[in-house]
Design a protein around this motif. Structure first.
Motif, mmCIF file in Angstrom:
data_model
loop_
_atom_site.group_PDB
_atom_site.id
_atom_site.type_symbol
_atom_site.label_atom_id
_atom_site.label_comp_id
_atom_site.label_asym_id
_atom_site.label_seq_id
_atom_site.Cartn_x
_atom_site.Cartn_y
_atom_site.Cartn_z
ATOM 1 N N UNK A 15 -39.287 7.826 114.676
ATOM 2 C CA UNK A 15 -40.115 7.118 115.655
ATOM 3 C C UNK A 15 -40.024 5.595 115.542
ATOM 4 N N UNK A 16 -39.476 5.083 114.439
ATOM 5 C CA UNK A 16 -39.393 3.625 114.286
ATOM 6 C C UNK A 16 -37.961 3.119 114.279
ATOM 7 N N UNK A 17 -37.001 4.005 114.336
ATOM 8 C CA UNK A 17 -35.605 3.583 114.324
ATOM 9 C C UNK A 17 -35.312 2.658 115.501
ATOM 10 N N UNK A 24 -48.329 3.103 116.662
ATOM 11 C CA UNK A 24 -47.990 2.534 115.353
ATOM 12 C C UNK A 24 -49.238 2.095 114.593
ATOM 13 N N UNK A 25 -50.394 2.158 115.243
ATOM 14 C CA UNK A 25 -51.635 1.764 114.598
ATOM 15 C C UNK A 25 -51.913 2.631 113.384
ATOM 16 N N UNK A 26 -52.103 1.983 112.232
ATOM 17 C CA UNK A 26 -52.311 2.702 110.975
ATOM 18 C C UNK A 26 -52.515 1.691 109.859
ATOM 19 N N UNK A 66 -52.378 -2.416 104.293
ATOM 20 C CA UNK A 66 -52.797 -3.444 105.242
ATOM 21 C C UNK A 66 -52.902 -2.809 106.618
ATOM 22 N N UNK A 67 -53.929 -3.168 107.343
ATOM 23 C CA UNK A 67 -54.202 -2.546 108.643
ATOM 24 C C UNK A 67 -53.331 -3.172 109.730
ATOM 25 N N UNK A 68 -52.711 -2.328 110.502
ATOM 26 C CA UNK A 68 -51.961 -2.749 111.690
ATOM 27 C C UNK A 68 -52.606 -2.061 112.886
ATOM 28 N N UNK A 69 -53.022 -2.860 113.848
ATOM 29 C CA UNK A 69 -53.637 -2.322 115.052
ATOM 30 C C UNK A 69 -52.876 -2.848 116.264
ATOM 31 N N UNK A 70 -52.412 -1.933 117.083
ATOM 32 C CA UNK A 70 -51.643 -2.291 118.270
ATOM 33 C C UNK A 70 -52.458 -1.902 119.494
#
Length: 122
Positions: free
Chosen positions: A63-65, A90-92, A116-120
């Motif tokens: 999914x990230x390639x 990708x939020x996680x 670390x939090x990533x929020x999209x």
């Protein structure tokens, strides 16, 4: 013992970019394969990417390639995850890990950062 500290997370709009960093202390990361994993609310932790000790081999989840790039700078004892074209899915919480084997399995990584939090946003 290796201590890992992630940084670079935040809130970004869909299509945007972030670069995560994982700074190590205690031992040099050149002795370890490094990985990035993520966990979204209500979901299991999943593998994102991994890089071998030398940086010569990398793995990515499908999914990230083409969107994410893992790299390492052993002189700075730091691993990076460049994330482009981010999507809401990708939020996680993203965590880095260090281990003896170059694998995609979380069970093979002995040392973990707090994440670390990533929020999209869409």
């Amino acid at each position: 013992q290796v201590q890992l500290v992630e940084s670079g997370g935040g809130l970004v709009q869909a299509g945007g970019s972030l670069r995560l960093s994982c700074a190590a202390s205690g031992r040099t990361i050149s002795s370890y394969s490094m990985g990035w994993f993520r966990q979204a609310p209500g979901k299991e932790r999943e593998f994102v990417s991994a890089i071998s000790r030398s940086g010569g081999s990398t793995y990515y989840t499908d999914s990230v390639k083409g969107r994410f790039t893992i790299s390492r700078d052993n002189t700075k004892n730091t691993v990076y995850l460049q994330m482009n074209s981010l999507k809401p899915e990708d939020t996680a919480v993203y965590a880095c890990a260090a281990g003896a084997l170059h694998t995609t399995s979380a069970n093979t990584y002995a040392y973990w950062g707090q994440g670390t939090q990533v929020t999209v946003s869409s």
